[in-house]
Design a protein around this motif. Structure first.
Motif, short mmCIF file in Angstrom:
data_model
loop_
_atom_site.label_atom_id
_atom_site.label_comp_id
_atom_site.label_asym_id
_atom_site.label_seq_id
_atom_site.Cartn_x
_atom_site.Cartn_y
_atom_site.Cartn_z
N SER A 281 0.91 -1.24 -0.10
CA SER A 281 -0.02 0.09 -0.03
C SER A 281 0.63 1.43 -0.03
N LYS A 282 2.34 1.21 0.10
CA LYS A 282 3.18 2.26 0.22
C LYS A 282 2.76 3.05 1.25
N VAL A 283 2.33 2.72 2.46
CA VAL A 283 2.35 3.65 3.79
C VAL A 283 3.11 3.06 4.88
N ALA A 284 2.97 3.83 5.81
CA ALA A 284 3.61 3.67 6.93
C ALA A 284 2.78 4.48 8.10
N GLY A 285 2.89 4.17 9.55
CA GLY A 285 2.23 4.88 10.70
C GLY A 285 2.80 4.85 11.92
N LYS A 286 2.27 5.79 12.64
CA LYS A 286 2.89 6.17 13.98
C LYS A 286 2.27 5.43 15.04
N THR A 287 0.93 5.07 15.11
CA THR A 287 0.30 4.67 16.21
C THR A 287 0.04 3.00 16.06
N ILE A 288 0.59 2.35 16.89
CA ILE A 288 0.56 1.06 16.73
C ILE A 288 -0.49 0.44 18.01
N TYR A 309 7.23 7.72 11.65
CA TYR A 309 6.57 6.82 10.86
C TYR A 309 7.37 5.38 10.74
N ILE A 310 6.68 4.19 10.83
CA ILE A 310 7.35 3.08 10.98
C ILE A 310 6.44 1.97 9.94
N SER A 311 7.41 1.26 9.29
CA SER A 311 6.61 0.13 8.19
C SER A 311 7.52 -1.14 8.35
N SER A 312 8.60 -1.19 8.90
CA SER A 312 9.41 -2.49 8.90
C SER A 312 9.00 -3.56 10.08
N LYS A 313 8.84 -4.75 9.93
CA LYS A 313 8.61 -6.03 10.75
C LYS A 313 9.17 -5.55 11.80
N GLU A 314 10.57 -5.46 11.98
CA GLU A 314 11.51 -5.13 13.12
C GLU A 314 10.85 -4.18 14.16
N LEU A 315 10.38 -2.97 13.59
CA LEU A 315 10.02 -1.64 14.41
C LEU A 315 8.74 -2.03 14.96
N ILE A 316 7.83 -2.76 13.98
CA ILE A 316 6.36 -2.96 14.31
C ILE A 316 6.54 -4.27 15.38
N LEU A 317 7.33 -5.11 15.47
CA LEU A 317 7.33 -6.17 16.27
C LEU A 317 7.90 -5.35 17.74
N GLU A 318 8.94 -4.50 17.69
CA GLU A 318 9.56 -4.09 18.88
C GLU A 318 8.30 -3.37 19.57
N ALA A 319 7.46 -2.43 18.95
CA ALA A 319 6.59 -1.56 19.71
C ALA A 319 5.59 -2.79 20.12
N ALA A 320 5.18 -3.80 19.52
CA ALA A 320 4.12 -4.89 19.97
C ALA A 320 4.66 -5.43 21.17
N LYS A 321 5.91 -5.79 21.24
CA LYS A 321 6.53 -6.53 22.31
C LYS A 321 6.28 -5.73 23.57
N GLU A 322 6.79 -4.33 23.46
CA GLU A 322 6.75 -3.29 24.58
C GLU A 322 5.28 -3.14 25.07
N LEU A 323 4.06 -3.29 24.33
CA LEU A 323 2.75 -3.18 24.46
C LEU A 323 2.42 -4.58 25.15
N LEU A 324 2.91 -5.55 24.87
CA LEU A 324 2.60 -7.03 25.35
C LEU A 324 3.12 -6.95 26.75
#
Length: 365
Positions: A281-288, A309-324
């Motif tokens: 989709s050629k997009v990125a986001g700030k809020t996970i 803004y993030i769109s890479s799996k590494e940064l998405i996972l890092e933020a998701a871990k923090e929330l977990l």
């Protein structure tokens, strides 16, 4: 207060789309209660035929409960490629009438026919013609709502379902909205409806008596929306290139997970899927946002907004871990999901909205 902008808007909604496609392609399923989705313990109903709906079977219901409600229910695996193929065929019909087509999903769309390719001044007749063309080209039934804005057209399309249509003329808008049950207002979910009932709001007429300050106090940002729509004000344009607000993915597990190690493994897979979708989709986001559904079916969401803004799996996972790890799990988990919002498309949409000019127009429907 904003001025009411009158357009000629049609909301076309396919009737029990996925289930109807399955009955179309397999004559043995016609007239029988069917559910599109998985029949396993973890299965969820994606769509139900009208025969199944008579038993209280509906989308997003667990397959176990659906089977309990309707013991003769037939489960059919979804075939999304087939649904997309027919959806495109239907969309091509829309474009014969107007280029102002805003798809909401595979099975519904808004059309602005204020000015249309057929030069037909009657939105009601256009809707009827479109529904006939869909039947001829696909064998499927569609319902439609016709009115001065997207909100009323959307609500109206449910009035004469299945295989019907409802026109709310400009002079009928006020009475139509006042008589409408509050749970039928688009944007009022089950929880909000129950809250409104407690406040003595059961119909549009009841809602209309509440001042803006009252609605803001009880419903926050949504208060103004309710105040406006009950007065027939919803000036959002039909946007052909609808800008995505969020993007995400989720997984329901065959067995409940209680180990955070296994959860991280699942989150990694989900992050990879989101990265693929973001790239496409050629997009990125700030809020996970991390979505957690526990074994007792309670739902919890945890969100975090980054400064970039993030769109890479590494940064998405890092933020998701923090929330977990933000707080301890209450129960074992049956579903995990990640979504990314506050996308870099939002500013473009804001600019588009500022282009809207409030003008009062008079139309025959």
């Amino acid at each position: 207060m904003e001025e009411i902008i009158q357009r000629k808007i049609i909301h076309v909604d396919m009737d029990a789309f996925y289930a109807s496609v399955e009955q179309l392609d397999n004559p043995e399923l016609r007239g029988k209660p069917i559910a599109v989705g998985g029949s396993s313990q973890r299965g969820v109903v994606a769509a139900a035929s009208y025969e199944a709906r008579k038993f209280g079977v509906k989308s997003a219901m667990s397959s176990v409960l659906a089977k309990r409600n309707c013991p003769d229910l037939i489960f059919v695996k979804p075939r999304f490629e087939r649904y997309k193929e027919l959806s495109q065929r239907i969309r091509n019909i829309f474009f014969e009438y107007t280029d102002l087509v805003e798809p909401l999903s595979l099975d519904e769309a808004y059309l602005d026919v204020s000015q249309n390719k057929k030069g037909n001044p009657s939105a009601t007749m256009i809707a009827k013609e479109i529904r006939q063309r869909i039947k001829e080209k696909t064998g499927l039934n569609a319902s439609a709502g016709i009115s001065i804005n997207k909100f009323i057209a959307k609500v109206a399309s449910d009035v004469n379902k299945p295989n019907g249509q409802k026109t709310v003329n400009p002079e009928e808008v006020e009475a139509f909205l006042e008589d409408l049950e509050i749970r039928k207002f688009y944007g009022v979910g089950k929880v909000t409806a129950e809250k409104m009932y407690r406040l003595g709001i059961f119909t549009g007429k009841d809602l209309k008596t509440k001042p803006l300050d009252f609605l803001n106090d009880h419903f926050g940002k949504s208060g103004e929306y309710y105040y406006q729509v009950v007065r027939g004000i919803h000036n959002s344009e039909v946007k052909p290139s609808r800008i995505r607000k969020s993007l995400g993915a989720e997984r329901t597990f065959e067995e409940n997970i209680s180990s955070e190690v296994f959860m991280l493994e699942r989150l990694e897979n989900i992050s990879e899927e989101i990265e693929r979708r973001l790239t496409r989709s050629k997009v990125a986001g700030k809020t996970i946002t991390l979505k957690i559904k526990y074994s007792d079916f309670t739902l919890q969401t945890r969100s975090k907004t980054l400064s970039y803004y993030i769109s890479s799996k590494e940064l998405i996972l890092e933020a998701a871990k923090e929330l977990l790890y933000q707080e301890k799990m209450r129960e074992s988990v049956r579903l995990l999901g990640i979504s990314l919002s506050n996308l870099n498309t939002d500013k473009a949409e804001e600019k588009e909205e500022k282009k809207e000019i409030a003008v009062q127009l008079k139309f025959d429907f």
